[in-house]
Design a protein around this motif. Structure first.
Motif, PDB file in Angstrom:
ATOM      1  N   THR A 181       0.846  -1.188   0.000  1.00  0.00           N
ATOM      2  CA  THR A 181       0.000   0.000   0.000  1.00  0.00           C
ATOM      3  C   THR A 181       0.884   1.242   0.000  1.00  0.00           C
ATOM      4  N   ARG A 182       0.267   2.395   0.116  1.00  0.00           N
ATOM      5  CA  ARG A 182       0.968   3.681   0.221  1.00  0.00           C
ATOM      6  C   ARG A 182       0.345   4.471   1.367  1.00  0.00           C
ATOM      7  N   THR A 183       1.151   5.317   1.963  1.00  0.00           N
ATOM      8  CA  THR A 183       0.627   6.187   3.010  1.00  0.00           C
ATOM      9  C   THR A 183      -0.180   7.314   2.383  1.00  0.00           C
ATOM     10  N   LEU A 184      -1.084   7.869   3.178  1.00  0.00           N
ATOM     11  CA  LEU A 184      -1.808   9.083   2.804  1.00  0.00           C
ATOM     12  C   LEU A 184      -1.154  10.280   3.493  1.00  0.00           C
ATOM     13  N   ALA A 185      -0.663  10.054   4.719  1.00  0.00           N
ATOM     14  CA  ALA A 185       0.027  11.077   5.495  1.00  0.00           C
ATOM     15  C   ALA A 185       1.003  10.374   6.432  1.00  0.00           C
ATOM     16  N   ILE A 186       2.099  11.064   6.761  1.00  0.00           N
ATOM     17  CA  ILE A 186       3.102  10.496   7.653  1.00  0.00           C
ATOM     18  C   ILE A 186       3.445  11.512   8.746  1.00  0.00           C
ATOM     19  N   SER A 187       3.995  11.005   9.851  1.00  0.00           N
ATOM     20  CA  SER A 187       4.525  11.852  10.912  1.00  0.00           C
ATOM     21  C   SER A 187       5.620  11.067  11.618  1.00  0.00           C
ATOM     22  N   ALA A 188       6.281  11.703  12.557  1.00  0.00           N
ATOM     23  CA  ALA A 188       7.330  11.029  13.327  1.00  0.00           C
ATOM     24  C   ALA A 188       6.746   9.941  14.220  1.00  0.00           C
ATOM     25  N   HIS A 189       5.427   9.981  14.436  1.00  0.00           N
ATOM     26  CA  HIS A 189       4.774   9.036  15.341  1.00  0.00           C
ATOM     27  C   HIS A 189       3.958   7.961  14.640  1.00  0.00           C
ATOM     28  N   GLY A 190       3.803   8.039  13.316  1.00  0.00           N
ATOM     29  CA  GLY A 190       3.002   7.034  12.630  1.00  0.00           C
ATOM     30  C   GLY A 190       2.575   7.478  11.251  1.00  0.00           C
ATOM     31  N   ALA A 191       1.380   7.005  10.845  1.00  0.00           N
ATOM     32  CA  ALA A 191       0.910   7.299   9.492  1.00  0.00           C
ATOM     33  C   ALA A 191      -0.581   7.058   9.362  1.00  0.00           C
ATOM     34  N   LEU A 192      -1.127   7.607   8.292  1.00  0.00           N
ATOM     35  CA  LEU A 192      -2.473   7.290   7.852  1.00  0.00           C
ATOM     36  C   LEU A 192      -2.295   6.584   6.513  1.00  0.00           C
ATOM     37  N   LEU A 193      -2.917   5.414   6.370  1.00  0.00           N
ATOM     38  CA  LEU A 193      -2.786   4.636   5.137  1.00  0.00           C
ATOM     39  C   LEU A 193      -4.107   3.982   4.811  1.00  0.00           C
ATOM     40  N   ARG A 194      -4.176   3.336   3.689  1.00  0.00           N
ATOM     41  CA  ARG A 194      -5.388   2.637   3.270  1.00  0.00           C
ATOM     42  C   ARG A 194      -5.051   1.152   3.150  1.00  0.00           C
ATOM     43  N   LEU A 195      -5.904   0.309   3.773  1.00  0.00           N
ATOM     44  CA  LEU A 195      -5.712  -1.141   3.712  1.00  0.00           C
ATOM     45  C   LEU A 195      -6.961  -1.825   3.173  1.00  0.00           C
ATOM     46  N   ALA A 196      -6.769  -2.843   2.345  1.00  0.00           N
ATOM     47  CA  ALA A 196      -7.873  -3.666   1.863  1.00  0.00           C
ATOM     48  C   ALA A 196      -8.200  -4.753   2.886  1.00  0.00           C
ATOM     49  N   THR A 197      -7.202  -5.162   3.677  1.00  0.00           N
ATOM     50  CA  THR A 197      -7.381  -6.190   4.699  1.00  0.00           C
ATOM     51  C   THR A 197      -8.031  -5.576   5.935  1.00  0.00           C
ATOM     52  N   ALA A 198      -9.008  -6.266   6.497  1.00  0.00           N
ATOM     53  CA  ALA A 198      -9.679  -5.783   7.706  1.00  0.00           C
ATOM     54  C   ALA A 198      -8.742  -5.918   8.908  1.00  0.00           C
ATOM     55  N   VAL A 199      -8.605  -4.824   9.647  1.00  0.00           N
ATOM     56  CA  VAL A 199      -7.816  -4.814  10.883  1.00  0.00           C
ATOM     57  C   VAL A 199      -8.689  -4.209  11.975  1.00  0.00           C
ATOM     58  N   SER A 200      -8.246  -4.314  13.226  1.00  0.00           N
ATOM     59  CA  SER A 200      -9.026  -3.755  14.326  1.00  0.00           C
ATOM     60  C   SER A 200      -8.186  -2.812  15.170  1.00  0.00           C
ATOM     61  N   LYS A 201      -8.859  -1.901  15.821  1.00  0.00           N
ATOM     62  CA  LYS A 201      -8.199  -0.932  16.682  1.00  0.00           C
ATOM     63  C   LYS A 201      -7.453  -1.671  17.795  1.00  0.00           C
ATOM     64  N   GLY A 202      -6.217  -1.250  18.047  1.00  0.00           N
ATOM     65  CA  GLY A 202      -5.390  -1.890  19.059  1.00  0.00           C
ATOM     66  C   GLY A 202      -4.515  -3.015  18.518  1.00  0.00           C
ATOM     67  N   GLN A 203      -4.749  -3.417  17.289  1.00  0.00           N
ATOM     68  CA  GLN A 203      -3.990  -4.498  16.663  1.00  0.00           C
ATOM     69  C   GLN A 203      -2.565  -4.053  16.358  1.00  0.00           C
ATOM     70  N   THR A 204      -1.605  -4.953  16.510  1.00  0.00           N
ATOM     71  CA  THR A 204      -0.215  -4.671  16.175  1.00  0.00           C
ATOM     72  C   THR A 204       0.050  -5.080  14.731  1.00  0.00           C
ATOM     73  N   LEU A 205       0.691  -4.183  13.991  1.00  0.00           N
ATOM     74  CA  LEU A 205       1.080  -4.434  12.601  1.00  0.00           C
ATOM     75  C   LEU A 205       2.565  -4.162  12.452  1.00  0.00           C
ATOM     76  N   GLU A 206       3.118  -4.574  11.319  1.00  0.00           N
ATOM     77  CA  GLU A 206       4.513  -4.279  11.003  1.00  0.00           C
ATOM     78  C   GLU A 206       4.546  -3.572   9.649  1.00  0.00           C
ATOM     79  N   LEU A 207       5.236  -2.437   9.599  1.00  0.00           N
ATOM     80  CA  LEU A 207       5.404  -1.692   8.354  1.00  0.00           C
ATOM     81  C   LEU A 207       6.806  -1.927   7.822  1.00  0.00           C
ATOM     82  N   ARG A 208       6.921  -2.151   6.520  1.00  0.00           N
ATOM     83  CA  ARG A 208       8.225  -2.251   5.863  1.00  0.00           C
ATOM     84  C   ARG A 208       8.270  -1.176   4.788  1.00  0.00           C
ATOM     85  N   ASN A 209       9.201  -0.244   4.923  1.00  0.00           N
ATOM     86  CA  ASN A 209       9.374   0.830   3.945  1.00  0.00           C
ATOM     87  C   ASN A 209       9.944   0.207   2.669  1.00  0.00           C
ATOM     88  N   ALA A 210       9.214   0.303   1.556  1.00  0.00           N
ATOM     89  CA  ALA A 210       9.636  -0.334   0.300  1.00  0.00           C
ATOM     90  C   ALA A 210      10.941   0.249  -0.234  1.00  0.00           C
TER      91      ALA A 210
END
Length: 128
Positions: free
Chosen positions: A41-70
């Motif tokens: 995917t791609r980010t919509l917005a970034i900051s030093a603390h995280g990001a806003l992105l769009r996902l097709a996969t359903a996730v839930s609030k509080g869930q841990t994910l891993e981001l890999r910068n392409a």
């Protein structure tokens, strides 16, 4: 506007600046108890603390994910902190790094007191 005025007006002061920048990522995590997922995917917005992105996969609030910068292959664990509107192409998801990491995005953030030049000043400078 002072921080006190901002709070009384209901405006939350951000911990760091946001930059509206598409950064290519691979997001991975546990989709449910049965399988893991990895999604490009791609980010919509970034900051030093995280990001806003769009996902097709359903996730839930509080869930841990891993981001890999392409671009850099850097990996950063994060937590889902916001679930936005569902649109074509997926759901807007806000993620927060487990610890701030402004270097993950491989961009320079503007200083806190930076203000974008006014449109009139830009137009006037082009005339000279």
């Amino acid at each position: 506007m002072s921080e006190v005025t901002m709070k009384s007006a209901g405006i939350a002061k951000r911990r760091s600046q946001r930059i509206f920048l598409p950064v290519r990522l691979q997001v991975s995590g546990q989709a449910n108890e049965k399988f893991t997922f990895a999604e490009d995917t791609r980010t919509l917005a970034i900051s030093a603390h995280g990001a806003l992105l769009r996902l097709a996969t359903a996730v839930s609030k509080g869930q841990t994910l891993e981001l890999r910068n392409a671009r850099t292959s850097a990996v950063q664990p994060c937590t889902v902190v916001f679930l936005g509107q569902s649109e074509a192409g997926g759901l807007q998801v806000g993620v927060e790094f487990l610890s701030p990491n402004p270097t993950f995005w491989n961009v320079s953030f503007p200083p806190e007191d930076w203000k974008a030049p006014r449109e009139e000043a830009i137009s006037a400078s082009r005339l000279h």
